[in-house]
Write a protein that holds these residues in place. Structure first.
Motif, PDB file in Angstrom:
ATOM      1  N   ASN A   1      33.017  28.055  32.245  1.00 28.29           N
ATOM      2  CA  ASN A   1      33.610  29.309  31.804  1.00 28.29           C
ATOM      3  C   ASN A   1      34.802  29.593  32.713  1.00 28.29           C
ATOM      4  O   ASN A   1      34.649  29.959  33.865  1.00 28.29           O
ATOM      5  CB  ASN A   1      32.576  30.435  31.899  1.00 28.29           C
ATOM      6  CG  ASN A   1      33.113  31.765  31.402  1.00 28.29           C
ATOM      7  OD1 ASN A   1      34.320  31.973  31.294  1.00 28.29           O
ATOM      8  ND2 ASN A   1      32.207  32.689  31.101  1.00 28.29           N
ATOM      9  N   GLU A   2      35.994  29.410  32.170  1.00 25.70           N
ATOM     10  CA  GLU A   2      37.213  29.520  32.979  1.00 25.70           C
ATOM     11  C   GLU A   2      37.323  30.887  33.649  1.00 25.70           C
ATOM     12  O   GLU A   2      37.839  31.000  34.759  1.00 25.70           O
ATOM     13  CB  GLU A   2      38.447  29.269  32.109  1.00 25.70           C
ATOM     14  CG  GLU A   2      38.496  27.900  31.448  1.00 25.70           C
ATOM     15  CD  GLU A   2      38.711  26.775  32.458  1.00 25.70           C
ATOM     16  OE1 GLU A   2      39.200  27.051  33.566  1.00 25.70           O
ATOM     17  OE2 GLU A   2      38.376  25.618  32.122  1.00 25.70           O
ATOM     18  N   ALA A   3      36.847  31.925  32.991  1.00 26.01           N
ATOM     19  CA  ALA A   3      36.976  33.273  33.528  1.00 26.01           C
ATOM     20  C   ALA A   3      36.116  33.489  34.769  1.00 26.01           C
ATOM     21  O   ALA A   3      36.402  34.370  35.588  1.00 26.01           O
ATOM     22  CB  ALA A   3      36.615  34.303  32.456  1.00 26.01           C
ATOM     23  N   VAL A   4      35.079  32.690  34.909  1.00 23.95           N
ATOM     24  CA  VAL A   4      34.154  32.863  36.037  1.00 23.95           C
ATOM     25  C   VAL A   4      34.586  32.048  37.257  1.00 23.95           C
ATOM     26  O   VAL A   4      34.178  32.330  38.387  1.00 23.95           O
ATOM     27  CB  VAL A   4      32.720  32.458  35.606  1.00 23.95           C
ATOM     28  CG1 VAL A   4      31.739  32.557  36.763  1.00 23.95           C
ATOM     29  CG2 VAL A   4      32.255  33.337  34.456  1.00 23.95           C
TER      30      VAL A   4
ATOM     31  N   TYR B   1      35.759  33.855  40.527  1.00 18.75           N
ATOM     32  CA  TYR B   1      34.629  34.480  41.225  1.00 18.75           C
ATOM     33  C   TYR B   1      33.831  33.448  41.998  1.00 18.75           C
ATOM     34  O   TYR B   1      33.454  33.667  43.161  1.00 18.75           O
ATOM     35  CB  TYR B   1      33.728  35.196  40.223  1.00 18.75           C
ATOM     36  CG  TYR B   1      32.340  35.496  40.744  1.00 18.75           C
ATOM     37  CD1 TYR B   1      32.115  36.539  41.641  1.00 18.75           C
ATOM     38  CD2 TYR B   1      31.246  34.721  40.347  1.00 18.75           C
ATOM     39  CE1 TYR B   1      30.841  36.801  42.134  1.00 18.75           C
ATOM     40  CE2 TYR B   1      29.970  34.981  40.824  1.00 18.75           C
ATOM     41  CZ  TYR B   1      29.779  36.023  41.715  1.00 18.75           C
ATOM     42  OH  TYR B   1      28.518  36.270  42.208  1.00 18.75           O
TER      43      TYR B   1
END
Length: 211
Positions: free
Chosen positions: A195-198, A201
Protein backbone atom coordinates in the motif's frame (compact mmCIF):
# COMPACT_ATOMS: atom_id res chain seq x y z
CA UNK A 1 -14.39 -12.11 3.44
CA UNK A 2 -15.21 -15.83 3.14
CA UNK A 3 -15.75 -16.05 6.89
CA UNK A 4 -17.77 -12.85 7.16
CA UNK A 5 -19.99 -13.61 4.18
CA UNK A 6 -20.73 -17.15 5.35
CA UNK A 7 -21.54 -16.14 8.91
CA UNK A 8 -23.66 -13.14 8.01
CA UNK A 9 -25.78 -15.39 5.80
CA UNK A 10 -25.89 -18.05 8.53
CA UNK A 11 -26.97 -15.52 11.17
CA UNK A 12 -29.20 -13.61 8.71
CA UNK A 13 -27.70 -10.28 9.77
CA UNK A 14 -25.53 -7.50 8.38
CA UNK A 15 -23.09 -6.37 11.05
CA UNK A 16 -21.74 -3.61 8.78
CA UNK A 17 -18.05 -4.30 9.09
CA UNK A 18 -15.27 -5.90 7.08
CA UNK A 19 -12.97 -6.11 10.11
CA UNK A 20 -12.87 -9.62 11.56
CA UNK A 21 -12.20 -8.51 15.15
CA UNK A 22 -15.08 -6.06 15.04
CA UNK A 23 -17.32 -8.69 13.45
CA UNK A 24 -16.66 -11.23 16.21
CA UNK A 25 -17.18 -8.53 18.87
CA UNK A 26 -20.59 -7.70 17.42
CA UNK A 27 -21.62 -11.26 16.60
CA UNK A 28 -20.76 -12.42 20.13
CA UNK A 29 -23.62 -10.27 21.45
CA UNK A 30 -26.16 -12.22 19.39
CA UNK A 31 -27.99 -15.14 21.02
CA UNK A 32 -27.76 -17.25 17.85
CA UNK A 33 -23.98 -16.89 17.54
CA UNK A 34 -21.85 -19.77 18.84
CA UNK A 35 -18.19 -18.92 19.27
CA UNK A 36 -17.29 -22.63 19.44
CA UNK A 37 -18.97 -23.29 16.08
CA UNK A 38 -17.32 -20.19 14.62
CA UNK A 39 -13.84 -21.39 15.63
CA UNK A 40 -14.55 -24.86 14.26
CA UNK A 41 -15.62 -23.31 10.94
CA UNK A 42 -12.37 -21.31 10.74
CA UNK A 43 -10.41 -24.42 11.70
CA UNK A 44 -12.04 -26.29 8.81
CA UNK A 45 -10.97 -23.55 6.37
CA UNK A 46 -7.40 -23.52 7.65
CA UNK A 47 -7.10 -27.31 7.40
CA UNK A 48 -7.78 -27.05 3.67
CA UNK A 49 -4.66 -24.95 3.10
CA UNK A 50 -1.60 -26.66 1.63
CA UNK A 51 2.03 -25.85 2.33
CA UNK A 52 4.00 -24.37 -0.57
CA UNK A 53 7.69 -24.22 -1.47
CA UNK A 54 7.96 -20.91 0.38
CA UNK A 55 7.04 -22.60 3.66
CA UNK A 56 9.75 -25.22 3.16
CA UNK A 57 12.30 -22.48 2.52
CA UNK A 58 11.28 -20.71 5.73
CA UNK A 59 11.71 -23.80 7.92
CA UNK A 60 15.07 -24.69 6.37
CA UNK A 61 16.75 -21.40 7.33
CA UNK A 62 18.63 -20.53 10.51
CA UNK A 63 16.30 -18.05 12.16
CA UNK A 64 16.76 -16.95 15.75
CA UNK A 65 12.98 -16.83 16.18
CA UNK A 66 9.90 -17.00 13.97
CA UNK A 67 6.91 -14.99 15.23
CA UNK A 68 3.51 -15.26 13.56
CA UNK A 69 -0.13 -14.29 14.01
CA UNK A 70 -1.13 -17.24 11.77
CA UNK A 71 -3.06 -20.13 13.31
CA UNK A 72 -2.49 -22.81 10.67
CA UNK A 73 -0.05 -25.74 10.67
CA UNK A 74 1.69 -25.02 7.35
CA UNK A 75 5.16 -24.48 8.83
CA UNK A 76 4.80 -27.54 11.04
CA UNK A 77 3.79 -29.63 8.02
CA UNK A 78 6.69 -28.26 5.99
CA UNK A 79 9.15 -29.04 8.75
CA UNK A 80 7.89 -32.62 9.03
CA UNK A 81 8.59 -33.04 5.29
CA UNK A 82 12.26 -31.99 5.60
CA UNK A 83 12.87 -33.69 8.97
CA UNK A 84 16.01 -35.83 8.76
CA UNK A 85 16.85 -34.59 5.27
CA UNK A 86 19.67 -32.33 4.11
CA UNK A 87 17.29 -29.33 4.06
CA UNK A 88 16.79 -29.54 7.83
CA UNK A 89 18.93 -26.92 9.55
CA UNK A 90 17.38 -26.60 13.00
CA UNK A 91 14.39 -28.04 14.82
CA UNK A 92 11.22 -25.92 14.59
CA UNK A 93 9.74 -25.73 18.10
CA UNK A 94 6.13 -24.42 18.27
CA UNK A 95 5.54 -21.94 21.11
CA UNK A 96 1.89 -21.11 21.83
CA UNK A 97 1.81 -19.96 25.46
CA UNK A 98 3.90 -18.25 28.12
CA UNK A 99 4.77 -21.59 29.70
CA UNK A 100 6.14 -22.90 26.40
CA UNK A 101 7.92 -19.60 25.76
CA UNK A 102 9.77 -19.78 29.08
CA UNK A 103 11.17 -23.23 28.37
CA UNK A 104 14.87 -23.20 27.55
CA UNK A 105 15.91 -24.02 23.99
CA UNK A 106 19.15 -25.34 22.56
CA UNK A 107 21.27 -23.85 19.78
CA UNK A 108 19.80 -26.30 17.28
CA UNK A 109 16.20 -25.22 17.93
CA UNK A 110 14.16 -22.30 16.58
CA UNK A 111 11.27 -20.90 18.60
CA UNK A 112 8.21 -20.75 16.32
CA UNK A 113 6.01 -18.37 18.31
CA UNK A 114 2.28 -18.44 17.46
CA UNK A 115 0.70 -15.38 19.05
CA UNK A 116 -2.92 -15.95 18.07
CA UNK A 117 -3.59 -19.59 18.87
CA UNK A 118 -3.18 -22.83 16.95
CA UNK A 119 -5.62 -25.22 15.34
CA UNK A 120 -3.64 -28.19 16.70
CA UNK A 121 -5.65 -28.01 19.95
CA UNK A 122 -8.28 -25.31 20.39
CA UNK A 123 -8.87 -26.32 24.01
CA UNK A 124 -5.28 -25.33 24.86
CA UNK A 125 -4.40 -22.76 22.20
CA UNK A 126 -7.58 -20.79 21.52
CA UNK A 127 -7.98 -18.66 18.42
CA UNK A 128 -7.57 -14.95 19.06
CA UNK A 129 -10.22 -12.96 17.19
CA UNK A 130 -12.23 -10.71 19.51
CA UNK A 131 -11.14 -7.75 21.61
CA UNK A 132 -11.67 -9.91 24.69
CA UNK A 133 -9.44 -12.62 23.19
CA UNK A 134 -6.65 -10.09 22.73
CA UNK A 135 -7.07 -8.90 26.31
CA UNK A 136 -6.94 -12.49 27.57
CA UNK A 137 -3.74 -13.08 25.61
CA UNK A 138 -2.09 -9.80 26.58
CA UNK A 139 0.45 -11.28 28.98
CA UNK A 140 1.76 -13.59 26.23
CA UNK A 141 2.08 -10.68 23.79
CA UNK A 142 3.83 -8.58 26.43
CA UNK A 143 6.34 -11.32 27.20
CA UNK A 144 7.24 -11.91 23.55
CA UNK A 145 7.29 -8.30 22.34
CA UNK A 146 9.04 -6.77 25.35
CA UNK A 147 11.95 -9.16 24.89
CA UNK A 148 12.49 -7.79 21.38
CA UNK A 149 13.40 -4.35 22.71
CA UNK A 150 16.44 -5.74 24.55
CA UNK A 151 18.03 -7.40 21.51
CA UNK A 152 21.24 -6.13 19.98
CA UNK A 153 20.97 -3.72 17.06
CA UNK A 154 22.96 -6.32 15.12
CA UNK A 155 19.84 -8.48 15.01
CA UNK A 156 17.93 -8.13 11.73
CA UNK A 157 14.16 -8.46 11.33
CA UNK A 158 12.45 -9.80 8.23
CA UNK A 159 8.68 -9.49 7.82
CA UNK A 160 6.88 -11.60 5.22
CA UNK A 161 3.34 -10.74 4.15
CA UNK A 162 2.55 -8.60 7.20
CA UNK A 163 0.33 -5.51 6.83
CA UNK A 164 1.44 -3.58 9.96
CA UNK A 165 -2.13 -2.33 10.44
CA UNK A 166 -3.21 -4.04 13.67
CA UNK A 167 -2.58 -3.35 17.33
CA UNK A 168 0.11 -6.01 17.61
CA UNK A 169 2.21 -4.39 14.87
CA UNK A 170 2.02 -0.99 16.55
CA UNK A 171 3.22 -2.50 19.81
CA UNK A 172 5.93 -4.40 17.92
CA UNK A 173 7.28 -1.21 16.34
CA UNK A 174 7.20 0.58 19.69
CA UNK A 175 9.25 -2.16 21.35
CA UNK A 176 11.76 -2.35 18.49
CA UNK A 177 12.33 1.41 18.62
CA UNK A 178 12.39 1.71 22.43
CA UNK A 179 16.18 1.33 22.70
CA UNK A 180 16.86 2.14 19.07
CA UNK A 181 18.53 5.52 19.61
CA UNK A 182 20.58 5.38 16.43
CA UNK A 183 17.77 3.94 14.31
CA UNK A 184 19.98 0.94 13.55
CA UNK A 185 17.26 -1.68 13.89
CA UNK A 186 15.44 -2.06 10.59
CA UNK A 187 12.56 -4.32 9.62
CA UNK A 188 12.72 -5.45 6.00
CA UNK A 189 9.12 -6.02 4.93
CA UNK A 190 8.63 -8.30 1.92
CA UNK A 191 5.43 -7.22 0.15
CA UNK A 192 4.83 -7.72 -3.59
CA UNK A 193 1.72 -5.49 -3.48
CA UNK A 194 2.43 -2.75 -0.91
CA UNK A 195 0.00 0.00 0.00
CA UNK A 196 1.91 3.01 -1.31
CA UNK A 197 0.11 5.37 1.06
CA UNK A 198 1.36 3.48 4.11
CA UNK A 199 5.05 3.32 3.07
CA UNK A 200 6.01 6.78 4.50
CA UNK A 201 4.53 5.82 7.89
CA UNK A 202 6.42 2.53 7.84
CA UNK A 203 9.67 4.28 6.93
CA UNK A 204 9.27 6.60 9.93
CA UNK A 205 9.17 3.44 12.04
CA UNK A 206 12.25 1.94 10.34
CA UNK A 207 10.26 -0.54 8.23
CA UNK A 208 11.81 -0.82 4.76
CA UNK A 209 9.40 -2.13 2.12
CA UNK A 210 10.90 -4.61 -0.35
CA UNK A 211 8.64 -4.99 -3.38
Amino acid sequence: STILNYYQEKLEVDLETTDLVEFVDRASRLDKFSREQFDQYVKGLLKKLNAEDTHKKVVSMGWRQIITTNMDLLLEQSYSEILGKTEEYKEILPIRSINEYQQSTSNDQIKYIKLNGCLSDLSKHKFVFSTQDFNNNKSFYNKVLTNLSSLSNDVSFLSIGYSFTDGISKRLLTELNKNNLKNDTKVFNIDPFPNEAVIPYLEENNVITVR
